[in-house]
Write an enzyme that holds these catalytic residues in place. Structure first.
Site, PDB file in Angstrom:
ATOM      1  N   TYR A  86      -7.755   4.658  -9.169  1.00 52.04           N
ATOM      2  CA  TYR A  86      -7.497   3.763  -8.039  1.00 52.04           C
ATOM      3  C   TYR A  86      -8.418   2.545  -8.094  1.00 52.04           C
ATOM      4  O   TYR A  86      -7.986   1.408  -7.860  1.00 52.04           O
ATOM      5  CB  TYR A  86      -7.706   4.529  -6.737  1.00 52.04           C
ATOM      6  CG  TYR A  86      -7.494   3.726  -5.489  1.00 52.04           C
ATOM      7  CD1 TYR A  86      -6.228   3.255  -5.132  1.00 52.04           C
ATOM      8  CD2 TYR A  86      -8.563   3.436  -4.631  1.00 52.04           C
ATOM      9  CE1 TYR A  86      -6.029   2.512  -3.972  1.00 52.04           C
ATOM     10  CE2 TYR A  86      -8.373   2.699  -3.469  1.00 52.04           C
ATOM     11  CZ  TYR A  86      -7.107   2.246  -3.148  1.00 52.04           C
ATOM     12  OH  TYR A  86      -6.914   1.515  -2.000  1.00 52.04           O
ATOM     13  N   CYS A 130       0.827  -1.206   0.000  1.00 47.81           N
ATOM     14  CA  CYS A 130       0.000   0.000   0.000  1.00 47.81           C
ATOM     15  C   CYS A 130       0.858   1.252   0.000  1.00 47.81           C
ATOM     16  O   CYS A 130       1.759   1.400   0.830  1.00 47.81           O
ATOM     17  CB  CYS A 130      -0.911  -0.002   1.223  1.00 47.81           C
ATOM     18  SG  CYS A 130      -1.903   1.495   1.399  1.00 47.81           S
ATOM     19  N   CYS A 180      19.598  -4.809   5.653  1.00 48.32           N
ATOM     20  CA  CYS A 180      20.113  -4.983   4.287  1.00 48.32           C
ATOM     21  C   CYS A 180      21.604  -4.668   4.268  1.00 48.32           C
ATOM     22  O   CYS A 180      22.000  -3.537   4.536  1.00 48.32           O
ATOM     23  CB  CYS A 180      19.372  -4.050   3.321  1.00 48.32           C
ATOM     24  SG  CYS A 180      19.909  -4.229   1.606  1.00 48.32           S
ATOM     25  N   CYS A 201      -1.567   1.864   7.668  1.00 50.38           N
ATOM     26  CA  CYS A 201      -0.214   1.602   7.168  1.00 50.38           C
ATOM     27  C   CYS A 201       0.060   0.126   7.350  1.00 50.38           C
ATOM     28  O   CYS A 201       0.127  -0.360   8.483  1.00 50.38           O
ATOM     29  CB  CYS A 201       0.838   2.429   7.907  1.00 50.38           C
ATOM     30  SG  CYS A 201       2.534   2.043   7.403  1.00 50.38           S
ATOM     31  N   ASP A 204      -2.798  -7.495   2.620  1.00 53.74           N
ATOM     32  CA  ASP A 204      -3.161  -6.837   1.364  1.00 53.74           C
ATOM     33  C   ASP A 204      -2.809  -7.774   0.217  1.00 53.74           C
ATOM     34  O   ASP A 204      -1.624  -8.016  -0.059  1.00 53.74           O
ATOM     35  CB  ASP A 204      -2.410  -5.513   1.215  1.00 53.74           C
ATOM     36  CG  ASP A 204      -2.851  -4.478   2.234  1.00 53.74           C
ATOM     37  OD1 ASP A 204      -4.024  -4.520   2.657  1.00 53.74           O
ATOM     38  OD2 ASP A 204      -2.019  -3.636   2.618  1.00 53.74           O
ATOM     39  N   TYR A 211      -0.241  -5.081  -5.143  1.00 60.09           N
ATOM     40  CA  TYR A 211       0.588  -4.953  -3.942  1.00 60.09           C
ATOM     41  C   TYR A 211       1.940  -5.648  -4.096  1.00 60.09           C
ATOM     42  O   TYR A 211       2.660  -5.816  -3.110  1.00 60.09           O
ATOM     43  CB  TYR A 211      -0.152  -5.526  -2.730  1.00 60.09           C
ATOM     44  CG  TYR A 211      -1.436  -4.808  -2.415  1.00 60.09           C
ATOM     45  CD1 TYR A 211      -1.424  -3.457  -2.060  1.00 60.09           C
ATOM     46  CD2 TYR A 211      -2.664  -5.466  -2.474  1.00 60.09           C
ATOM     47  CE1 TYR A 211      -2.607  -2.786  -1.782  1.00 60.09           C
ATOM     48  CE2 TYR A 211      -3.844  -4.800  -2.193  1.00 60.09           C
ATOM     49  CZ  TYR A 211      -3.808  -3.463  -1.848  1.00 60.09           C
ATOM     50  OH  TYR A 211      -4.971  -2.788  -1.569  1.00 60.09           O
ATOM     51  N   GLU A 261       0.958  -0.548  -6.914  1.00 59.24           N
ATOM     52  CA  GLU A 261       1.029   0.744  -6.240  1.00 59.24           C
ATOM     53  C   GLU A 261       2.499   1.071  -5.979  1.00 59.24           C
ATOM     54  O   GLU A 261       3.238   0.238  -5.454  1.00 59.24           O
ATOM     55  CB  GLU A 261       0.249   0.720  -4.930  1.00 59.24           C
ATOM     56  CG  GLU A 261      -1.242   0.542  -5.123  1.00 59.24           C
ATOM     57  CD  GLU A 261      -2.039   0.711  -3.834  1.00 59.24           C
ATOM     58  OE1 GLU A 261      -1.467   1.206  -2.838  1.00 59.24           O
ATOM     59  OE2 GLU A 261      -3.230   0.338  -3.829  1.00 59.24           O
TER      60      GLU A 261
END
Length: 217
Positions: free
Chosen positions: A86, A54, A210, A201, A133, A138, A98
């Site tokens: 959307y 998202c 990373c 969120c 999601d 996504y 997205e």
């Protein structure tokens, strides 16, 4: 519990026809930075494009990096339908994911820093979903705008895949390729979590840092 619809990429032939006119107003400005969201952007700046679920939470992640970020913007990329809405993207029929557009000054913040932020903020092994999601919109993606970005993205993917494998994660499914058309989303999506601080969120990373790619200077 959650319907698993739209987990197969659509074809160009089945995608909605779209429209010739951009969805976002040409004079739209960043809610926080008061800079134009639409190009052209300042000379010497680069454009980075990331999809990590998202776009509301994803966009906030990058504007919070601060110095060196000119603007961030929510949008759609990687699909077929020109200037999609959307609702069309959420139907799973346009082929878009997205994304967040990040316009940055490489003299102030590096692309490697953006990549590190991207990898650590989500789970790039989930295919057509991020957590609850679910859908092709996504999927995890990096769309590059220069050959240097393409090389850096590939190296960082290799490094991160090795790092998360040690924690039991499977192969990374992130789509990495030179960008095609990018369409900025409707105005109400732009900087959404600055306007609605307690809004949704869905970001959830792996908890694995990373590392710097071995090939990096």
């Amino acid at each position: 519990m959650f319907a698993r619809q739209h987990v197969v990429m659509p074809s160009a032939e089945s995608a909605p026809k779209g429209r010739p006119t951009p969805i976002l107003s040409p004079d739209a400005e960043h809610y926080l930075f008061s800079q134009p969201l639409n190009p052209p952007y300042p000379a010497g700046h680069e454009v980075a494009i990331f999809g990590l679920g998202c776009f509301w939470g994803a966009e906030r992640l990058f504007w919070e990096l601060g110095d060196g970020i000119w603007i961030t913007a929510a949008g759609y990329a990687g699909g077929y339908t020109p200037n999609p809405t959307y609702e069309e993207v959420c139907s799973g029929r346009t082929g878009h994911t997205e994304i967040v557009v990040v316009v940055f000054d490489p003299k102030a913040i590096s692309y490697d820093t953006l990549l590190k932020t991207f990898w650590e903020a989500h789970d790039p092994t989930q295919g057509f979903r991020q957590g609850n999601d679910i859908g092709t919109q996504y999927r995890s993606a990096i769309y590059t705008t220069t050959p240097e970005q393409q090389a850096a993205a590939g190296a960082s993917r290799k490094a991160y895949e090795e790092a998360i494998a040690g924690k039991g994660y499977g192969p990374i499914t992130t789509e990495i390729r030179p960008t095609g058309p990018v369409y900025l989303a409707e105005g109400y999506h732009q900087q959404y979590l600055a306007k609605v601080p307690h809004g949704y969120c869905g970001l959830a990373g792996t908890g694995v840092a990373c590392p710097k790619p071995a090939s990096a200077a």
